[in-house]
Design an enzyme around this catalytic site. Structure first.
Site, PDB file in Angstrom:
ATOM      1  N   LYS A 132       0.645  -1.274   0.032  1.00 35.75           N
ATOM      2  CA  LYS A 132       0.040   0.012   0.049  1.00 35.75           C
ATOM      3  C   LYS A 132       0.900   1.395   0.113  1.00 35.75           C
ATOM      4  O   LYS A 132       0.319   2.177  -0.696  1.00 35.75           O
ATOM      5  CB  LYS A 132      -0.968   0.071   1.169  1.00 35.75           C
ATOM      6  CG  LYS A 132      -0.466   0.276   2.499  1.00 35.75           C
ATOM      7  CD  LYS A 132      -1.265  -0.147   3.614  1.00 35.75           C
ATOM      8  CE  LYS A 132      -0.882  -0.145   5.061  1.00 35.75           C
ATOM      9  NZ  LYS A 132      -0.197   1.204   5.662  1.00 35.75           N
ATOM     10  N   THR A 133       1.875   1.289   0.583  1.00 38.21           N
ATOM     11  CA  THR A 133       2.847   2.495   0.642  1.00 38.21           C
ATOM     12  C   THR A 133       3.351   2.710  -0.711  1.00 38.21           C
ATOM     13  O   THR A 133       3.405   3.814  -1.148  1.00 38.21           O
ATOM     14  CB  THR A 133       3.901   2.273   1.576  1.00 38.21           C
ATOM     15  OG1 THR A 133       3.759   1.949   2.968  1.00 38.21           O
ATOM     16  CG2 THR A 133       5.053   3.518   1.813  1.00 38.21           C
TER      17      THR A 133
ATOM     18  N   ASP B 191      -4.027   6.750   4.745  1.00 35.02           N
ATOM     19  CA  ASP B 191      -3.555   5.564   5.181  1.00 35.02           C
ATOM     20  C   ASP B 191      -4.050   5.084   6.577  1.00 35.02           C
ATOM     21  O   ASP B 191      -4.486   5.828   7.513  1.00 35.02           O
ATOM     22  CB  ASP B 191      -1.828   5.513   5.197  1.00 35.02           C
ATOM     23  CG  ASP B 191      -1.236   4.422   4.978  1.00 35.02           C
ATOM     24  OD1 ASP B 191      -2.163   3.395   4.866  1.00 35.02           O
ATOM     25  OD2 ASP B 191      -0.202   4.203   5.356  1.00 35.02           O
TER      26      ASP B 191
END
Length: 717
Positions: A33-34, A227
């Site tokens: 995801k980063t 996030d």
């Protein structure tokens, strides 16, 4: 465009290129995801032409924010990386720009725990309180609870009341709790300080009271990315709603299976129900895991599948096969610890660095036998439950020197004015405090105006003032790292540590200098001392990881968001993990999610251990239900518990499960409902206490109510 999409799987590619509207990404552990977030930021900037300063990317730790900035800088080559920050860090930006709306200066102080303790000490001294009235730790917790829950409008006192009126409210207080609370608010306002809980409250207040300011920020932030959305709380959600209200471009990433902070307000329903609240939501599922071996993921998937309240999903391993997940049952805690340390030694002999191995646990006390075994074998380790890096004395001293350059605040002044010794002891400080109160000025200003007085002859007052004034005169033209080195040298602080032979403290200062340098590299040339000080006040322990080759010991909560090649999860016993304080079915599911988080931190090797024996209260120690949740073929025991013990553990789990309270609204009763008890007869439910797993019932034939356990059957009308 292909540069930003190269190497992405289809779900990552969809997340990067879906730019408009409301987008929800369910991103499993280790799913990249980063990478997707940083690529999406670069895609918005270089392909769509969006200015970086019009993008907000919210992360949940400063470490994640720094990593994100560096990734985006590497992708775009631009030092301008927009707003990449935590919620609280972003609120610092709002307040620095629009502090005039609350009559605060742009150079307000962001307070950490050490600052709060210093303020509490001032209150205790002034009102004659001692730690017997309340410890500082309890006082901090009390202040936070009152700010968040009991007196959520407290910030109006700080903003609207004059300093004199707020002081009178403090002086009129008689209960210790009120004295501490209002005294702290007074001290905050007096030095224009804001703590962690104030930042979002004050930002929301500015937006609520100033339509023009709200609209300015809404229009500026054309794209918002958040996030770890499963960890968002009510205030953060409210801030998010305000900020995305104009362009309505909101991109959220999270994993309901990693919600482990409900105890501090996190609410996964914001993620789960996102598509029910916002219109035309696009949902992207990112389930391909690039972190852990198939063996680790299979065990983790098997465990988390036992939770009922979750989005049905399954992580898919992208790495080749690795070693099996190993389990161990020790006859004693010492035997368990010996096995863990033996496995660590075996890994080390195979060429694995100590820094690549981490011991995780649910509760700090579990580490005692492990630490003893590590010391016995002379294996170096670092305990993350110790003093946080940015709370160490030498680090606080260094940061106070930086702070006084900018703010000239009383807290920093009192901390370092006599370090090194400048003959400015209690008598002279008392004089300055009295003078400052009479003249309504800071202690620094009081010293500045009195340094030629006879009282200060023969002291280091003049040299101290000259030092601060000279460094402050040109600090805005120099990098923060240069200012730090300069002040530590010219103040004589580093020389003092060398004279004392405090090599560890000097090493910590070197680590601080390195962290400042890394901050400058991440933020670019425009980073200022004020920005750095606000940034560092919000740091957590994980933002200062050691580079030394040592075993890491930390709680599972502290490990959230991190990853390690080899993980040893010890103390897997009922009453430890899950915690004996777990009283609801919701709480038990959170404990299982916590175990899932622990297991998915491992990349190459995962070791699960527990021990027989008894707890502090004499009750037997059973293997954790979380070990029993894992399919037997997915866990290879080096030494397995006897079948008889496993059956006893299953029976214990079944009994204890009956005592767990149902989630709110599912306990079967509501306030005001009529119920019938087998012995007490008819009554009315006054309250449903989830934490006590009990209904408070006023029975018709009793004068006072009774708390009736959820496990007792009540008939209802």
């Amino acid at each position: 465009m292909m540069d930003y999409l190269d190497g992405l799987n289809p779900s990552q590619r969809k997340a990067v290129t879906a730019t408009e509207g409301f987008i929800r990404v369910i991103a499993g552990a280790g799913s990249g995801k980063t990478r997707a977030l940083s690529r999406r930021f670069a895609f918005l900037v270089d392909e769509l032409g969006i200015l970086p300063g019009h993008i907000l990317c919210v992360t949940f730790t400063n470490k994640s924010a720094n990593e994100m900035r560096q990734r985006i800088h590497n992708l775009t080559g631009d030092n301008d990386t927009g707003y990449i920050n935590t919620f609280h860090g972003f609120c610092v930006s709002i307040l620095q720009e629009d502090s005039h709306a609350i009559q605060y200066p742009k150079s307000f102080l962001v307070l950490d725990n050490a600052d709060i303790d210093a303020m509490l000490q001032l209150v205790y001294d002034e009102r004659g309180l001692t730690l017997r009235n309340m410890t500082f730790s309890r006082a901090r917790d009390m202040i936070e609870i009152r700010k968040l829950f009991k007196e959520p409008d407290y910030y109006r006192d700080m903003i609207i009341m004059s300093l004199d009126t707020l002081k009178q409210k403090y002086m009129d207080a008689s209960r210790a709790e009120d004295i501490i609370f209002y005294g702290y608010l007074y001290q905050e306002k007096k030095c224009f300080g804001l703590d962690y809980n104030d930042l979002i409250k004050f930002s929301l207040y500015i937006f609520a009271e100033n339509e023009d300011i709200k609209k300015k920020w809404q229009q500026r932030l054309e794209y918002i990315m958040i996030d770890e959305f499963q960890d968002i709380d009510k205030l953060q959600y409210q801030l998010m709603e305000v900020l995305c209200g104009y362009h309505k471009n909101l991109f959220i990433v999270g994993d309901p299976d990693q919600t482990i902070y409900t105890w501090r307000g996190a609410d996964a329903t914001y993620l789960m129900d996102f598509d029910k609240i916002f219109p035309n939501v696009t949902t992207v599922m990112m389930m391909q895991n690039y972190r852990s071996t198939p063996q680790i993921l299979a065990a983790a998937n098997s465990l988390i599948s036992k939770n009922c309240h979750r989005l049905e999903k399954k992580l898919v391993a992208m790495l080749p096969d690795g070693q099996p997940v190993l389990g161990y049952h020790g006859e004693t805690q010492e035997a368990e610890a010996a096995w863990v340390v033996g496995q660590i030694q075996a890994c080390y002999e195979q060429g694995i660095s100590y820094r690549d191995m981490t011991v995780l646990y649910r509760a700090h006390y579990v580490t005692r036998p492990v630490e003893e075994a590590l010391m016995r074998e002379q294996i170096p380790y670092t305990l993350y439950s110790g003093t946080q890096f940015f709370n160490r004395r030498e680090i606080k001293d260094a940061l106070s020197y930086l702070r006084i350059i900018v703010y000239k605040d009383d807290l920093s002044f009192l901390r370092i004015v006599n370090i090194p010794k400048r003959n400015l002891g209690k008598r002279r400080i008392a004089f300055l405090q009295k003078y400052a109160e009479q003249k309504e000025c800071s202690l620094y200003q009081a010293l500045h105006e009195n340094m030629e007085e006879t009282l200060f002859k023969g002291t280091g007052a003049l040299s101290f003032i000259s030092l601060i004034e000279n460094v402050a005169a040109n600090q805005g033209e120099r990098p923060v790292s240069e200012v730090l080195s300069d002040i530590l040298d010219k103040s004589g602080y580093e020389s003092l540590l060398r004279t004392e032979g405090s090599q560890e403290r000097l090493d910590n200062l070197a680590e601080l200098k390195q962290s400042v340098y890394e901050y400058e590299m991440a933020c670019g040339e425009e980073s200022t001392l004020e920005q750095y000080l606000a940034h560092v006040a919000l740091f957590t322990n994980r933002d200062a990881e050691t580079r030394v080759d040592k075993i890491k010991l930390m709680t599972v909560h502290a490990a959230k968001g991190l990853e390690f090649p080899y993980v040893f999860l010890c103390g897997m016993n009922e009453g430890i993990f899950p915690s004996r304080r777990t009283r609801t079915r919701q709480g038990m599911e959170e404990e299982r999610r916590l175990a899932f988080v622990a297991m998915t931190r491992a990349e190459k090797g995962l070791y699960l251990s527990e021990a027989a024996g008894s707890h502090f209260d004499g009750s037997l120690r059973y293997p954790s239900r979380f070990l029993l949740d894992i399919a037997p073929e997915l866990l290879t025991y080096m030494q397995a518990p006897q079948e008889e013990l496993i059956q006893e553990a299953r029976d214990y789990v079944a009994r204890s499960q009956r005592y767990l309270a149902e989630p709110p609204g599912k306990s079967g009763f509501a306030v005001g409902q009529r119920v019938k008890h087998g012995i007490f007869g008819w009554g009315t439910v006054l309250e449903v206490e989830q934490d006590q797993a009990a209904n408070v019932v006023q029975f018709d034939n009793m004068k006072t109510p009774r708390r009736i356990s959820f496990k007792v059957r009540l008939e209802q009308t």
